[in-house]
Design a protein around this motif. Sequence first.
Motif, PDB file in Angstrom:
ATOM      1  N   GLY A 182       2.750   1.945  -3.287  1.00 29.73           N
ATOM      2  CA  GLY A 182       1.933   2.114  -4.485  1.00 29.73           C
ATOM      3  C   GLY A 182       1.787   0.878  -5.337  1.00 29.73           C
ATOM      4  O   GLY A 182       1.349   0.976  -6.488  1.00 29.73           O
ATOM      5  N   THR A 195      -0.875   7.918   8.049  1.00 27.26           N
ATOM      6  CA  THR A 195      -0.318   9.262   7.985  1.00 27.26           C
ATOM      7  C   THR A 195       1.189   9.156   8.125  1.00 27.26           C
ATOM      8  O   THR A 195       1.701   8.766   9.186  1.00 27.26           O
ATOM      9  N   ILE A 218       0.828  -1.207   0.000  1.00 28.62           N
ATOM     10  CA  ILE A 218       0.000   0.000   0.000  1.00 28.62           C
ATOM     11  C   ILE A 218       0.860   1.255   0.000  1.00 28.62           C
ATOM     12  O   ILE A 218       0.648   2.181  -0.789  1.00 28.62           O
ATOM     13  N   SER A 233      -4.879  -0.749  10.107  1.00 27.51           N
ATOM     14  CA  SER A 233      -4.133   0.505  10.019  1.00 27.51           C
ATOM     15  C   SER A 233      -3.517   0.926  11.346  1.00 27.51           C
ATOM     16  O   SER A 233      -2.680   1.838  11.375  1.00 27.51           O
ATOM     17  N   GLU A 283      -0.214  -1.675  -4.570  1.00 30.71           N
ATOM     18  CA  GLU A 283      -1.666  -1.852  -4.585  1.00 30.71           C
ATOM     19  C   GLU A 283      -2.313  -0.565  -5.092  1.00 30.71           C
ATOM     20  O   GLU A 283      -1.829   0.535  -4.818  1.00 30.71           O
ATOM     21  N   ASP A 284      -3.408  -0.712  -5.826  1.00 30.18           N
ATOM     22  CA  ASP A 284      -4.096   0.461  -6.361  1.00 30.18           C
ATOM     23  C   ASP A 284      -4.989   1.083  -5.287  1.00 30.18           C
ATOM     24  O   ASP A 284      -6.208   1.177  -5.422  1.00 30.18           O
ATOM     25  N   ILE A 285      -4.333   1.474  -4.191  1.00 30.92           N
ATOM     26  CA  ILE A 285      -5.024   2.059  -3.045  1.00 30.92           C
ATOM     27  C   ILE A 285      -4.214   3.253  -2.565  1.00 30.92           C
ATOM     28  O   ILE A 285      -2.987   3.170  -2.445  1.00 30.92           O
ATOM     29  N   SER A 286      -4.867   4.348  -2.275  1.00 30.14           N
ATOM     30  CA  SER A 286      -4.176   5.518  -1.745  1.00 30.14           C
ATOM     31  C   SER A 286      -3.834   5.285  -0.281  1.00 30.14           C
ATOM     32  O   SER A 286      -4.723   5.015   0.533  1.00 30.14           O
ATOM     33  N   TYR A 287      -2.552   5.362   0.053  1.00 29.30           N
ATOM     34  CA  TYR A 287      -2.159   5.051   1.430  1.00 29.30           C
ATOM     35  C   TYR A 287      -2.669   6.090   2.430  1.00 29.30           C
ATOM     36  O   TYR A 287      -2.758   5.832   3.634  1.00 29.30           O
ATOM     37  N   GLU A 288      -3.026   7.296   1.936  1.00 32.98           N
ATOM     38  CA  GLU A 288      -3.572   8.311   2.842  1.00 32.98           C
ATOM     39  C   GLU A 288      -4.890   7.878   3.472  1.00 32.98           C
ATOM     40  O   GLU A 288      -5.292   8.409   4.505  1.00 32.98           O
ATOM     41  N   ARG A 289      -5.573   6.897   2.863  1.00 34.31           N
ATOM     42  CA  ARG A 289      -6.831   6.424   3.434  1.00 34.31           C
ATOM     43  C   ARG A 289      -6.600   5.606   4.698  1.00 34.31           C
ATOM     44  O   ARG A 289      -7.506   5.456   5.526  1.00 34.31           O
TER      45      ARG A 289
END
Length: 287
Positions: A211, A222, A208, A250, A213-219
């Motif tokens: 990058g 931090t 994550i 998380s 995985e096609d996921i924004s790590y900000e979700r």
Amino acid sequence: MCRNVFVPKTNPKPGCQPKPLWLTFDCLSNIKRKQKAWSRYLATRRAVDFDFYKVARNRANENVRKAKKEYEKLVASKAKTEPKHFWTYVKSKVKSKSAVSNLMKPNGNLTTSDKEKATVLNDFFYQYQYTFLRLYVALVRPHVEYGNTIWYPHLKKDINAVEKVQMRATKLIPDIRHLSYEERLKVLKLPSLTHRRRRGDMIQAFKILKGIEDISYERFFTVISTNTRGHNWKLAKPRCNTSFRLRHFSQRIINDWNNLPVEVISSKTVEAFKISIDRHWNQSCIS
């Protein structure tokens, strides 16, 4: 033999099937009434006979549904104390029956009887007892670990329940079954399932954050910039008011992730990351 002389033999009718396990006397009576009502309607074709058939049909269907439900509840309530009834019912629901096909013997010929099949299988697993371990690793363990990122056992009873699957698998190998579970893992060079869940969390976090995985790590995270020792991908750990939130993916990975050295975090690929984290954790255990 006495059995052939004194025990009467019967020849079942073609197409005769055993009665369902849930079929009661009341169900059978209602089904027969429905069949008689249908036969009467076919003979007369009168509306009144058809109405009588519909009443009998509805009563029979309702009786069958009720009998099935009550029998399944009874089987479920006695599944632990009387497992034979449970598996008998499961077997009755399986429509396809499969048997062990003919196996090749050491001389190259195929087996012709169940005894020969059993002998071939026994010799195979006796000489290659670790084949079962490979089957466990390839077929069983992926099911045990499926969805660990979402469902992560943290209660001790749940952790032990999952770990017992691997405990049982390693104990089926005759040469090491007398050893403790930890000793069996060392001999087989297997990590515990608890360790693999922790390792899987690190791998997913790496994917994550880098990058892959096609996921924004900000979700999820931090990233904080710090001048202290360590890598540049350290994560902030917010305050959690509930234990449920604390065990979320998380949150639970943050301490392990922040403690990883730079050479592990700077891996270019997932495979390189796996090798680096395994080497780092092995060295930590030794030291």
